[in-house]
Design a protein around this motif. Structure first.
Motif, PDB file in Angstrom:
ATOM      1  N   GLU A   6       0.823  -1.206   0.000  1.00  0.00           N
ATOM      2  CA  GLU A   6       0.000   0.000   0.000  1.00  0.00           C
ATOM      3  C   GLU A   6       0.860   1.259   0.000  1.00  0.00           C
ATOM      4  O   GLU A   6       0.548   2.234  -0.684  1.00  0.00           O
ATOM      5  N   ALA A   7       1.972   1.232   0.742  1.00  0.00           N
ATOM      6  CA  ALA A   7       2.852   2.406   0.782  1.00  0.00           C
ATOM      7  C   ALA A   7       3.471   2.668  -0.593  1.00  0.00           C
ATOM      8  O   ALA A   7       3.591   3.821  -1.022  1.00  0.00           O
ATOM      9  N   GLU A   8       3.849   1.602  -1.297  1.00  0.00           N
ATOM     10  CA  GLU A   8       4.421   1.779  -2.635  1.00  0.00           C
ATOM     11  C   GLU A   8       3.388   2.329  -3.609  1.00  0.00           C
ATOM     12  O   GLU A   8       3.701   3.183  -4.436  1.00  0.00           O
ATOM     13  N   MET A   9       2.144   1.869  -3.504  1.00  0.00           N
ATOM     14  CA  MET A   9       1.093   2.377  -4.383  1.00  0.00           C
ATOM     15  C   MET A   9       0.844   3.865  -4.134  1.00  0.00           C
ATOM     16  O   MET A   9       0.657   4.648  -5.072  1.00  0.00           O
ATOM     17  N   ILE A  10       0.872   4.287  -2.866  1.00  0.00           N
ATOM     18  CA  ILE A  10       0.673   5.705  -2.547  1.00  0.00           C
ATOM     19  C   ILE A  10       1.822   6.538  -3.096  1.00  0.00           C
ATOM     20  O   ILE A  10       1.617   7.615  -3.668  1.00  0.00           O
ATOM     21  N   SER A  11       3.054   6.047  -2.968  1.00  0.00           N
ATOM     22  CA  SER A  11       4.207   6.810  -3.465  1.00  0.00           C
ATOM     23  C   SER A  11       4.192   6.902  -4.981  1.00  0.00           C
ATOM     24  O   SER A  11       4.474   7.974  -5.548  1.00  0.00           O
ATOM     25  N   VAL A  12       3.843   5.812  -5.666  1.00  0.00           N
ATOM     26  CA  VAL A  12       3.782   5.856  -7.127  1.00  0.00           C
ATOM     27  C   VAL A  12       2.687   6.802  -7.594  1.00  0.00           C
ATOM     28  O   VAL A  12       2.864   7.576  -8.545  1.00  0.00           O
ATOM     29  N   ASP A  13       1.532   6.794  -6.910  1.00  0.00           N
ATOM     30  CA  ASP A  13       0.463   7.713  -7.264  1.00  0.00           C
ATOM     31  C   ASP A  13       0.884   9.153  -7.031  1.00  0.00           C
ATOM     32  O   ASP A  13       0.559  10.049  -7.828  1.00  0.00           O
TER      33      ASP A  13
END
Length: 323
Positions: A105-112
């Motif tokens: 989830e943290a990686e998805m937030i950073s990519v977004d």
């Protein structure tokens, strides 16, 4: 890096051709195996696969594990060879490892966040100021030449700043661009997956595509795609679900859709009428209260200021009675 807590070196990564590791990579890998981790892995990126444009397929990377294996020293038949008691030479061999990609989830937030911030990125040409100084006309008077060059550079800097101000996007525009980009990428991936399924079905043996050709009898020696029954069942299940998305009777579907839309509009109209009736009743109740107060005030004014010798002076008290 990563001193607290102390972590181990898992492996290293580099750019590799699709054929695999080359002899130039062996010294680095041997040093890592000897000094840090005896089971270190090698992650190879394949830029040539990216240039080929294989969208929607396998990621352009491969993970290798290394093992020391004895060299295969096969002798030619009928050739004599001297027998030695020395240990066989061990060579470093690489083997591909299967992998799966998981996103937290943290990686998805950073990519977004990175995708949203890249919407208003603009390229600035840093050579404009230098070219303005170099293009200044030579003059015998150095003071005038510097003045002209500085004025020209200031004008060009002003033009650049105006252009940058024009290209700055608002937050709503950034969100819209990010949303459209995500939808475009999803459509591209869907198109690539559909094309992949179509190519797979086209390369199947004719006996699996048409019932006219019996199974096991192929018209030519063409190399067909290996048959995978689990993939074929998944494709068949996908095709059966398409009938739920595309109605067979379009006219009946339109009639039913119009009927449901009319029902929704009717419920909304009834809700509006109910609210209007409630507002009218509230207005009538307030009007009745105001009208009653006006009638009481007019009666008190006509009675000459109240009863009992003027005890009621336009204001009702406790025990006052009205006729």
């Amino acid at each position: 890096m990563h001193k607290v807590p102390a972590l181990d070196l898992v492996g290293w990564y580099t750019i590799l051709p699709t054929s695999g590791p080359q002899p130039v990579h062996l010294p680095i890998h041997r040093q890592i195996l000897h000094s840090y981790n005896e089971s270190a892995i090698l992650l190879g990126f394949h830029p040539t696969a990216v240039l080929e444009g294989s969208a929607g397929g396998k990621l352009p990377l491969t993970i290798y594990e290394s093992n020391y294996e004895a060299e295969d020293t096969t002798t030619v038949a009928g050739e004599d060879k001297e027998m030695k008691d020395s240990e066989p030479q061990l060579a470093l061999r690489f083997k591909e490892l299967p992998y799966s990609v998981e996103t937290g989830e943290a990686e998805m937030i950073s990519v977004d966040f990175v995708a949203r911030g890249g919407g208003n990125a603009t390229a600035v040409d840093g050579t404009v100021k230098k070219s303005g100084v170099e293009n200044s006309e030579p003059s015998s008077d150095k003071g005038k030449g510097k003045t002209r060059a500085s004025k020209k550079a200031e004008e060009q800097d002003a033009d650049i700043s105006k252009a940058d101000d024009q290209h700055i996007l608002s937050r709503e525009d950034e969100e819209l661009i990010a949303s459209l980009t995500a939808k475009a990428n999803a459509i591209k991936m869907l198109h690539a997956r559909i094309t992949l399924i179509a190519v797979y079905l086209q390369n199947l043996p004719p006996s699996y595509i048409s019932n006219a050709v019996p199974e096991g009898v192929e018209p030519n020696d063409k190399k067909y795609t290996p048959v995978n029954h689990s993939i074929l069942r998944s494709i068949q299940a996908l095709l059966t679900r398409l009938s739920l998305l595309i109605p067979a009777d379009a006219v009946g579907f339109e009639h039913e859709l119009m009927s449901e839309q009319n029902d929704v509009n009717l419920v909304s109209l009834l809700s509006t009428l109910t609210q209007s009736i409630k507002d009218v009743r509230e207005t009538g109740r307030k009007f009745a209260i105001v009208d009653t107060q006006k009638g009481l005030k007019s009666k008190s004014d006509r009675s000459g200021g109240g009863w009992a010798g003027g005890s009621f002076n336009g204001v009702m008290g406790v025990g006052d009675l009205l006729s």
